[in-house]
Design a protein around this motif. Structure first.
Motif, PDB file in Angstrom:
ATOM      1  N   CYS A   6      41.559  39.460  47.708  1.00 39.81           N
ATOM      2  CA  CYS A   6      42.013  38.222  47.092  1.00 39.81           C
ATOM      3  C   CYS A   6      40.999  37.111  47.355  1.00 39.81           C
ATOM      4  O   CYS A   6      40.480  36.999  48.458  1.00 39.81           O
ATOM      5  CB  CYS A   6      43.321  37.823  47.761  1.00 39.81           C
ATOM      6  SG  CYS A   6      44.705  37.715  46.673  1.00 39.81           S
ATOM      7  N   SER A  10      43.089  32.283  45.140  1.00 40.56           N
ATOM      8  CA  SER A  10      44.267  33.067  44.802  1.00 40.56           C
ATOM      9  C   SER A  10      45.221  33.168  45.991  1.00 40.56           C
ATOM     10  O   SER A  10      46.426  33.004  45.852  1.00 40.56           O
ATOM     11  CB  SER A  10      43.878  34.467  44.358  1.00 40.56           C
ATOM     12  OG  SER A  10      43.016  34.395  43.247  1.00 40.56           O
ATOM     13  N   TRP A  14      49.301  32.324  46.275  1.00 45.62           N
ATOM     14  CA  TRP A  14      50.349  33.257  46.729  1.00 45.62           C
ATOM     15  C   TRP A  14      51.075  32.699  47.944  1.00 45.62           C
ATOM     16  O   TRP A  14      52.298  32.754  48.031  1.00 45.62           O
ATOM     17  CB  TRP A  14      49.748  34.626  47.062  1.00 45.62           C
ATOM     18  CG  TRP A  14      49.259  35.412  45.868  1.00 45.62           C
ATOM     19  CD1 TRP A  14      47.990  35.871  45.670  1.00 45.62           C
ATOM     20  CD2 TRP A  14      50.013  35.840  44.732  1.00 45.62           C
ATOM     21  NE1 TRP A  14      47.896  36.548  44.481  1.00 45.62           N
ATOM     22  CE2 TRP A  14      49.127  36.549  43.877  1.00 45.62           C
ATOM     23  CE3 TRP A  14      51.338  35.690  44.337  1.00 45.62           C
ATOM     24  CZ2 TRP A  14      49.525  37.113  42.671  1.00 45.62           C
ATOM     25  CZ3 TRP A  14      51.749  36.249  43.133  1.00 45.62           C
ATOM     26  CH2 TRP A  14      50.852  36.943  42.309  1.00 45.62           C
ATOM     27  N   ILE A  35      52.916  46.118  42.563  1.00 46.81           N
ATOM     28  CA  ILE A  35      53.327  45.707  41.225  1.00 46.81           C
ATOM     29  C   ILE A  35      54.814  45.981  41.005  1.00 46.81           C
ATOM     30  O   ILE A  35      55.575  45.105  40.604  1.00 46.81           O
ATOM     31  CB  ILE A  35      52.469  46.424  40.146  1.00 46.81           C
ATOM     32  CG1 ILE A  35      51.039  45.875  40.173  1.00 46.81           C
ATOM     33  CG2 ILE A  35      53.078  46.246  38.751  1.00 46.81           C
ATOM     34  CD1 ILE A  35      50.063  46.627  39.312  1.00 46.81           C
ATOM     35  N   CYS A  59      49.981  36.003  38.045  1.00 48.39           N
ATOM     36  CA  CYS A  59      48.948  37.024  37.775  1.00 48.39           C
ATOM     37  C   CYS A  59      48.103  36.617  36.579  1.00 48.39           C
ATOM     38  O   CYS A  59      46.870  36.683  36.608  1.00 48.39           O
ATOM     39  CB  CYS A  59      49.594  38.374  37.491  1.00 48.39           C
ATOM     40  SG  CYS A  59      50.313  39.132  38.943  1.00 48.39           S
ATOM     41  N   TRP A  60      48.809  36.194  35.527  1.00 48.85           N
ATOM     42  CA  TRP A  60      48.089  35.857  34.306  1.00 48.85           C
ATOM     43  C   TRP A  60      47.137  34.681  34.524  1.00 48.85           C
ATOM     44  O   TRP A  60      45.975  34.714  34.115  1.00 48.85           O
ATOM     45  CB  TRP A  60      49.085  35.525  33.178  1.00 48.85           C
ATOM     46  CG  TRP A  60      48.416  35.278  31.890  1.00 48.85           C
ATOM     47  CD1 TRP A  60      47.755  36.181  31.125  1.00 48.85           C
ATOM     48  CD2 TRP A  60      48.300  34.017  31.210  1.00 48.85           C
ATOM     49  NE1 TRP A  60      47.241  35.570  29.998  1.00 48.85           N
ATOM     50  CE2 TRP A  60      47.562  34.254  30.036  1.00 48.85           C
ATOM     51  CE3 TRP A  60      48.754  32.731  31.489  1.00 48.85           C
ATOM     52  CZ2 TRP A  60      47.264  33.237  29.135  1.00 48.85           C
ATOM     53  CZ3 TRP A  60      48.464  31.722  30.591  1.00 48.85           C
ATOM     54  CH2 TRP A  60      47.723  31.981  29.430  1.00 48.85           C
ATOM     55  N   TRP A  63      44.105  35.537  36.838  1.00 51.36           N
ATOM     56  CA  TRP A  63      43.151  36.349  36.071  1.00 51.36           C
ATOM     57  C   TRP A  63      42.364  35.473  35.108  1.00 51.36           C
ATOM     58  O   TRP A  63      41.139  35.553  35.008  1.00 51.36           O
ATOM     59  CB  TRP A  63      43.929  37.439  35.328  1.00 51.36           C
ATOM     60  CG  TRP A  63      43.125  38.220  34.337  1.00 51.36           C
ATOM     61  CD1 TRP A  63      43.226  38.168  32.985  1.00 51.36           C
ATOM     62  CD2 TRP A  63      42.091  39.160  34.611  1.00 51.36           C
ATOM     63  NE1 TRP A  63      42.329  39.020  32.398  1.00 51.36           N
ATOM     64  CE2 TRP A  63      41.620  39.643  33.378  1.00 51.36           C
ATOM     65  CE3 TRP A  63      41.513  39.642  35.806  1.00 51.36           C
ATOM     66  CZ2 TRP A  63      40.603  40.587  33.283  1.00 51.36           C
ATOM     67  CZ3 TRP A  63      40.490  40.584  35.692  1.00 51.36           C
ATOM     68  CH2 TRP A  63      40.049  41.041  34.455  1.00 51.36           C
TER      69      TRP A  63
END
Lengths: 221, 64
Positions: A6, A10, A14, A35, A59-60, A63
């Motif tokens: 990570c 990121s 989280w 997942i 996540c989206w 990314w």
């Protein structure tokens, strides 16, 4: 806690959004379990929004931000990533809620295709296109007989007008051409419900009837 | 001249070939009416789908 490669940015996201009692599990699972665990677990969120939704939105975004920071020189990660994520997740959750309460749960898949006109009739399919990026509009359509033969097609760039006017132009030009070609039985199809209702008088128009609608109505009779 | 005209709404999935022409119009150089007697290849594919009765699925809500 080091199973996931990570980035600092990121990890920070989280750490803010995963509830504290799931933190250890969250950073230790292998990818597949990670997942499935996140997609099935409803109780991980420290917020009112469903965790599945937040998880997918995080996540989206992570990314997308990672890609943009690599491929777009000018890109800067948002100053308030948590707010951006929660805003979108709330929006999705609200949509899901209204859909459940506002609609009966009956959905069905129907199959749609083009049908040939009756014998002796010519079918006109017309449409408009509008590109908001260049505020350019255009329209087009074509005539087919009951054997499905395409008699001819037309296309015309219009310039700047809204999507509904582009649809109007498409129908007007097509009907005008049909008249000149001395077609006696014309079946017009448009995918704009508003336009069809305006032309056939099924909806009330506030104020003046648009000029093109009047022209189409004149052609119709 | 008297003629008969019927105007109907059709779902977008049944109007794909007209949609192609409308989008194609945006790439034209002039604002003149462009009449096509022989459809280009991409349009021919869509026309072929239409006459062969190809269908597209669409999810709809049924209101009881």
């Amino acid at each position: 806690m080091t199973n996931h490669p990570c980035s600092v940015q990121s990890t920070r996201v989280w750490l803010r959004l995963v509830s504290s009692n799931h933190m250890t599990n969250f950073f230790s699972l292998n990818c597949r379990d990670w997942i499935f665990d996140n997609l099935n677990n409803k109780k991980m969120a420290s917020h009112k929004i469903e965790w599945q939704t937040i998880f997918m939105v995080i996540c989206w975004h992570l990314w997308m931000w990672k890609n943009k920071s690599i491929f777009e020189e000018e890109f800067h990660r948002p100053f308030n990533p948590i707010d951006v994520i929660l805003k979108m997740a709330t929006e999705i959750d609200n949509c899901k809620q209204t859909q459940i309460s506002g609609w009966p749960q009956h959905t069905d898949t129907i199959f749609i295709g083009w049908k040939t006109p009756r014998e002796g009739w010519v079918k006109l399919n017309c449409d408009g296109a509008h590109k908001s990026s260049s505020s350019l509009s255009g329209c087009g359509g074509h005539f087919r007989d009951s054997m499905g033969n395409c008699l001819n097609s037309y296309a015309r760039k219009i310039g700047s007008c809204d999507a509904l006017h582009a649809e109007m132009w498409g129908m007007y030009i097509g009907m005008d051409m049909a008249r000149r070609q001395e077609i006696t039985h014309l079946h017009v199809e448009s995918d704009s419900k508003v336009l069809v209702d305006m032309v056939t008088g099924k909806c009330n128009i506030n104020g003046n009837v648009p000029t093109l609608i009047r022209h189409i109505r004149d052609l119709k009779t | 001249m008297s003629w008969q005209v019927q105007i109907n709404h059709i779902w977008r999935e049944g109007n794909r070939s007209a949609d192609w022409l409308a989008n194609f119009s945006l790439s034209l150089d002039s604002f003149n009416l462009h009449v096509i007697e022989t459809p280009p290849r991409e349009l021919r594919c869509l026309l072929f789908d239409d006459i062969s009765g190809a269908c597209m699925p669409r999810n709809v809500h049924l209101i009881a």
